[in-house]
Write a protein that holds these residues in place. Sequence first.
Motif, PDB file in Angstrom:
ATOM      1  N   GLU A  61     -27.797 -30.994 -56.995  1.00 48.82           N
ATOM      2  CA  GLU A  61     -26.506 -31.552 -56.620  1.00 48.82           C
ATOM      3  C   GLU A  61     -26.585 -33.065 -56.455  1.00 48.82           C
ATOM      4  O   GLU A  61     -27.577 -33.586 -55.944  1.00 48.82           O
ATOM      5  CB  GLU A  61     -26.018 -30.959 -55.291  1.00 48.82           C
ATOM      6  N   VAL A  62     -25.525 -33.737 -56.883  1.00 50.27           N
ATOM      7  CA  VAL A  62     -25.364 -35.167 -56.631  1.00 50.27           C
ATOM      8  C   VAL A  62     -24.200 -35.315 -55.661  1.00 50.27           C
ATOM      9  O   VAL A  62     -23.066 -34.955 -55.976  1.00 50.27           O
ATOM     10  CB  VAL A  62     -25.077 -35.944 -57.928  1.00 50.27           C
ATOM     11  N   VAL A  63     -24.496 -35.817 -54.469  1.00 52.49           N
ATOM     12  CA  VAL A  63     -23.474 -35.968 -53.434  1.00 52.49           C
ATOM     13  C   VAL A  63     -23.256 -37.459 -53.176  1.00 52.49           C
ATOM     14  O   VAL A  63     -24.195 -38.175 -52.826  1.00 52.49           O
ATOM     15  CB  VAL A  63     -23.911 -35.268 -52.130  1.00 52.49           C
ATOM     16  N   ILE A  64     -22.029 -37.915 -53.384  1.00 50.58           N
ATOM     17  CA  ILE A  64     -21.671 -39.321 -53.175  1.00 50.58           C
ATOM     18  C   ILE A  64     -20.634 -39.393 -52.060  1.00 50.58           C
ATOM     19  O   ILE A  64     -19.600 -38.744 -52.131  1.00 50.58           O
ATOM     20  CB  ILE A  64     -21.101 -39.963 -54.463  1.00 50.58           C
ATOM     21  N   ASN A  65     -20.951 -40.169 -51.017  1.00 50.22           N
ATOM     22  CA  ASN A  65     -20.050 -40.303 -49.863  1.00 50.22           C
ATOM     23  C   ASN A  65     -19.652 -38.950 -49.286  1.00 50.22           C
ATOM     24  O   ASN A  65     -18.495 -38.731 -48.899  1.00 50.22           O
ATOM     25  CB  ASN A  65     -18.800 -41.102 -50.246  1.00 50.22           C
ATOM     26  N   GLY A  66     -20.618 -38.032 -49.239  1.00 47.78           N
ATOM     27  CA  GLY A  66     -20.387 -36.727 -48.634  1.00 47.78           C
ATOM     28  C   GLY A  66     -19.714 -35.713 -49.527  1.00 47.78           C
ATOM     29  O   GLY A  66     -19.484 -34.575 -49.107  1.00 47.78           O
ATOM     30  N   LYS A  67     -19.394 -36.085 -50.772  1.00 44.14           N
ATOM     31  CA  LYS A  67     -18.708 -35.165 -51.683  1.00 44.14           C
ATOM     32  C   LYS A  67     -19.575 -34.862 -52.899  1.00 44.14           C
ATOM     33  O   LYS A  67     -20.125 -35.789 -53.510  1.00 44.14           O
ATOM     34  CB  LYS A  67     -17.376 -35.764 -52.146  1.00 44.14           C
ATOM     35  N   ARG A  68     -19.670 -33.589 -53.226  1.00 38.85           N
ATOM     36  CA  ARG A  68     -20.406 -33.218 -54.430  1.00 38.85           C
ATOM     37  C   ARG A  68     -19.685 -33.791 -55.650  1.00 38.85           C
ATOM     38  O   ARG A  68     -18.461 -33.653 -55.786  1.00 38.85           O
ATOM     39  CB  ARG A  68     -20.512 -31.703 -54.549  1.00 38.85           C
ATOM     40  N   THR A  69     -20.460 -34.451 -56.509  1.00 39.97           N
ATOM     41  CA  THR A  69     -19.870 -35.217 -57.607  1.00 39.97           C
ATOM     42  C   THR A  69     -20.588 -34.925 -58.915  1.00 39.97           C
ATOM     43  O   THR A  69     -21.800 -34.729 -58.934  1.00 39.97           O
ATOM     44  CB  THR A  69     -19.974 -36.731 -57.316  1.00 39.97           C
ATOM     45  N   GLU A  70     -19.832 -34.874 -59.990  1.00 32.53           N
ATOM     46  CA  GLU A  70     -20.418 -34.760 -61.330  1.00 32.53           C
ATOM     47  C   GLU A  70     -20.319 -36.121 -62.012  1.00 32.53           C
ATOM     48  O   GLU A  70     -19.215 -36.605 -62.275  1.00 32.53           O
ATOM     49  CB  GLU A  70     -19.692 -33.699 -62.160  1.00 32.53           C
ATOM     50  N   LEU A  71     -21.459 -36.733 -62.253  1.00 35.02           N
ATOM     51  CA  LEU A  71     -21.496 -38.019 -62.952  1.00 35.02           C
ATOM     52  C   LEU A  71     -21.769 -37.727 -64.425  1.00 35.02           C
ATOM     53  O   LEU A  71     -22.898 -37.439 -64.820  1.00 35.02           O
ATOM     54  CB  LEU A  71     -22.591 -38.906 -62.353  1.00 35.02           C
ATOM     55  N   ASP A  73     -21.113 -39.834 -67.067  1.00 38.09           N
ATOM     56  CA  ASP A  73     -21.558 -41.002 -67.822  1.00 38.09           C
ATOM     57  C   ASP A  73     -21.585 -42.205 -66.876  1.00 38.09           C
ATOM     58  O   ASP A  73     -21.117 -42.113 -65.734  1.00 38.09           O
ATOM     59  CB  ASP A  73     -20.660 -41.271 -69.034  1.00 38.09           C
ATOM     60  N   PRO A  74     -22.127 -43.341 -67.319  1.00 38.51           N
ATOM     61  CA  PRO A  74     -22.218 -44.509 -66.435  1.00 38.51           C
ATOM     62  C   PRO A  74     -20.874 -45.014 -65.916  1.00 38.51           C
ATOM     63  O   PRO A  74     -20.817 -45.614 -64.837  1.00 38.51           O
ATOM     64  CB  PRO A  74     -22.902 -45.555 -67.327  1.00 38.51           C
ATOM     65  N   ARG A  75     -19.805 -44.744 -66.653  1.00 41.68           N
ATOM     66  CA  ARG A  75     -18.484 -45.183 -66.172  1.00 41.68           C
ATOM     67  C   ARG A  75     -18.105 -44.460 -64.890  1.00 41.68           C
ATOM     68  O   ARG A  75     -17.490 -45.048 -63.997  1.00 41.68           O
ATOM     69  CB  ARG A  75     -17.428 -44.965 -67.255  1.00 41.68           C
ATOM     70  N   ASP A  76     -18.456 -43.165 -64.802  1.00 49.36           N
ATOM     71  CA  ASP A  76     -18.192 -42.420 -63.572  1.00 49.36           C
ATOM     72  C   ASP A  76     -18.949 -43.041 -62.404  1.00 49.36           C
ATOM     73  O   ASP A  76     -18.420 -43.172 -61.298  1.00 49.36           O
ATOM     74  CB  ASP A  76     -18.622 -40.954 -63.734  1.00 49.36           C
ATOM     75  N   ALA A  77     -20.208 -43.404 -62.658  1.00 46.74           N
ATOM     76  CA  ALA A  77     -21.023 -44.003 -61.596  1.00 46.74           C
ATOM     77  C   ALA A  77     -20.459 -45.358 -61.173  1.00 46.74           C
ATOM     78  O   ALA A  77     -20.351 -45.647 -59.970  1.00 46.74           O
ATOM     79  CB  ALA A  77     -22.465 -44.137 -62.073  1.00 46.74           C
ATOM     80  N   ARG A  78     -20.108 -46.186 -62.158  1.00 34.81           N
ATOM     81  CA  ARG A  78     -19.570 -47.516 -61.830  1.00 34.81           C
ATOM     82  C   ARG A  78     -18.261 -47.416 -61.058  1.00 34.81           C
ATOM     83  O   ARG A  78     -17.989 -48.241 -60.175  1.00 34.81           O
ATOM     84  CB  ARG A  78     -19.386 -48.335 -63.106  1.00 34.81           C
TER      85      ARG A  78
END
Length: 267
Positions: A61-71, A73-78
């Motif tokens: 799992e990738v959790v960003i700011n407490g929310k599970r996130t699907e990244l 591509d790099p645009r999602d990350a940026r």
Amino acid sequence: MVTELANLKSISKSFGGIHALRSVNFDVRPGEVHALLGENGAGKSTLMRVLGGEIIPSQGEVVINGKRTELRDPRDARALGIVVIHQELALAPDLSVAENIFLGELPTLISRFSLRRRAKQLIDRLGFHIDPGRLVGTLSVAHQQVVEIAKALSQDIKIIVFDEPTAVLGAQDAMKLHQIIRGLRDHGVGIVYISHRLDEVFDIADRMTIMKDGETVGTVATTDVKIDDIIRMMVGRPIANMFPERSQRTIGAELLNVKKLNAGRMV
């Protein structure tokens, strides 16, 4: 209350039959420098490519700011404020410094004066003097890296990853970079710092995570360990065993002596 900007949980990634990552755990907190350490091939860059949206994990799992996130591509990350600065710089050599910094937001009609003014402000903030109108391809590698950092700072960043940032920098420029990193940390940015230079890691990092063979060995506070401890975690054996003493032996008399040997074109 969410204490991590990003939390990578049990991340695994395989390429064919090769396991690059095996259930790796890693997190980044606001206002800290978190060093990611390990020998070549340990999986550090692969893990950061997951965080940067360049690689989709096989499991975890990738959790960003407490929310599970699907990244995806790099645009999602940026879009979430995550920027990865790789050793292989992603710049357009035939464009100017200013155009590279604001490449993602160039309007149809470009005001070169405004573009260069904004670029100069960012570069000055970093403590360097680079002509914003100069072509990136004419810059030294060290100054190209400064352009990459300025490009990152032109966005609203929450997490920035530095992959071997001082490998191409001299001592003075490395000191400037560390000042920049401390300034970002003081403003609440989470920083991931990958380096083989353990002396500078101990100087700048708050925490360290050590990887070996695609797995997490452990995460420690910098103040709780010494360099010998980190090396032992990285290589899996005490530092005293890295260079075992050679057995004592006596060199004997000459066994072979070749002089003026000739075999046509062969020798």
